[in-house]
Design a protein around this motif. Structure first.
Motif, PDB file in Angstrom:
ATOM      1  N   CYS A  53      37.739  31.261  43.699  1.00 31.26           N
ATOM      2  CA  CYS A  53      38.007  32.184  42.128  1.00 31.26           C
ATOM      3  C   CYS A  53      39.125  32.773  42.441  1.00 31.26           C
ATOM      4  CB  CYS A  53      36.720  32.791  42.079  1.00 31.26           C
ATOM      5  SG  CYS A  53      37.222  33.827  40.624  1.00 31.26           S
ATOM      6  N   CYS A  56      38.055  37.005  42.403  1.00 31.42           N
ATOM      7  CA  CYS A  56      37.272  37.673  43.301  1.00 31.42           C
ATOM      8  C   CYS A  56      37.203  36.777  44.740  1.00 31.42           C
ATOM      9  CB  CYS A  56      35.893  37.550  42.915  1.00 31.42           C
ATOM     10  SG  CYS A  56      34.844  36.347  42.745  1.00 31.42           S
ATOM     11  N   THR A  58      35.389  34.234  45.410  1.00 35.35           N
ATOM     12  CA  THR A  58      34.234  33.576  45.929  1.00 35.35           C
ATOM     13  C   THR A  58      34.438  32.019  45.674  1.00 35.35           C
ATOM     14  OG1 THR A  58      31.839  33.643  46.011  1.00 35.35           O
ATOM     15  CG2 THR A  58      32.920  33.633  43.683  1.00 35.35           C
ATOM     16  N   CYS A  65      35.381  32.208  38.648  1.00 35.18           N
ATOM     17  CA  CYS A  65      33.918  31.878  38.910  1.00 35.18           C
ATOM     18  C   CYS A  65      33.244  32.226  37.628  1.00 35.18           C
ATOM     19  CB  CYS A  65      33.627  32.334  40.231  1.00 35.18           C
ATOM     20  SG  CYS A  65      33.424  34.410  40.066  1.00 35.18           S
ATOM     21  N   CYS A  68      33.019  36.099  37.328  1.00 35.38           N
ATOM     22  CA  CYS A  68      34.279  36.968  36.916  1.00 35.38           C
ATOM     23  C   CYS A  68      34.416  36.415  35.269  1.00 35.38           C
ATOM     24  CB  CYS A  68      35.436  36.474  37.665  1.00 35.38           C
ATOM     25  SG  CYS A  68      35.529  37.116  39.262  1.00 35.38           S
TER      26      CYS A  68
HETATM   27 ZN   LIG Z   1      35.171  35.430  40.702  1.00 31.88          ZN
END
Ligand SMILES: [Zn+2]
Length: 203
Positions: A53, A56, A58, A65, A68
């Motif tokens: 992402c 963030c 991830t 993601c 977010c």
């Molecule tokens: Zn994210």
């Protein structure tokens, strides 16, 4: 040759030793051909279509993601973890509704892993954009020596940079597992549990 190659590939997985790899390979070839092909397809698709992402870091199949991109998350809280799987673990508790930032592991100076390697620059950039909304940063790095050192490093950084913003930094409490008995718990964990105690409002 092909079977050996498959066994060799399976050994790449964490926790799979030589015997388990052999058993898995023979199982797939003897009884699980259809499921095995499905597994190969999902593996290829997930690896090719999953990335990090942009906010963030991830794992995500989109630019940003689901967490977010959601408008239901609390933008006043930011939880910092070491790896994408930690996000999953916290999400599964349903006890946190803020946003995340995923580091690329933890500080480990002896292995040459410093702030830059774990993504502190990206974290600083994110904070520069979002610190006006932030009220709390939760350090959820692992309760290991490296995880604690990483948490301390980030807390110092935040306290130095955002003195005036009154962002509260908190550390997850490490305590006694549910169903655990005090006598079987190591003294470090027990000490953490006592230090991290919370006030009980009502019984
Ligand atoms: Zn994210």
């Amino acid at each position: 040759m092909l079977i050996e190659k498959l066994i060799h590939s399976l050994r790449y997985l964490p926790g799979v030793g030589p015997k388990s790899a052999q058993r898995l390979a023979y199982y797939l070839l003897q009884h699980g051909k259809e499921k095995g092909l499905e597994l190969a397809d999902s593996l290829r698709e997930a690896i090719q279509k999953t990335s990090h992402c942009k906010r963030c870091h991830t794992l995500s199949e989109n630019e940003f993601c689901n967490i977010c991109s959601s408008n239901k998350r609390n933008h006043e809280q930011l939880c910092i973890v070491e790896t994408p799987i930690d996000v999953l673990a916290i999400e599964q508790t349903s006890s946190y509704h803020g946003l995340y930032f995923v580091l690329m592991g933890h500080l480990s100076p002896l292995d040459g892993i410093g702030p830059r390697e774990i993504g502190i620059t990206e974290l600083t950039n994110l904070l520069a954009k979002e610190s006006n909304l932030l009220k709390e940063i939760i350090l959820a790095t692992n309760p290991t020596v490296e995880g604690e050192a990483t948490a301390h490093y980030i807390v110092n950084l935040i306290q130095e940079k955002y003195k005036s913003n009154e962002i509260k930094c908190s550390r997850i409490a490490h305590g006694i597992p549910m169903g655990g008995e005090l006598e079987f718990i190591d003294s470090n964990t027990l000490a953490k549990a006592i230090l991290g105690r919370v006030v009980i409002d009502e019984f």
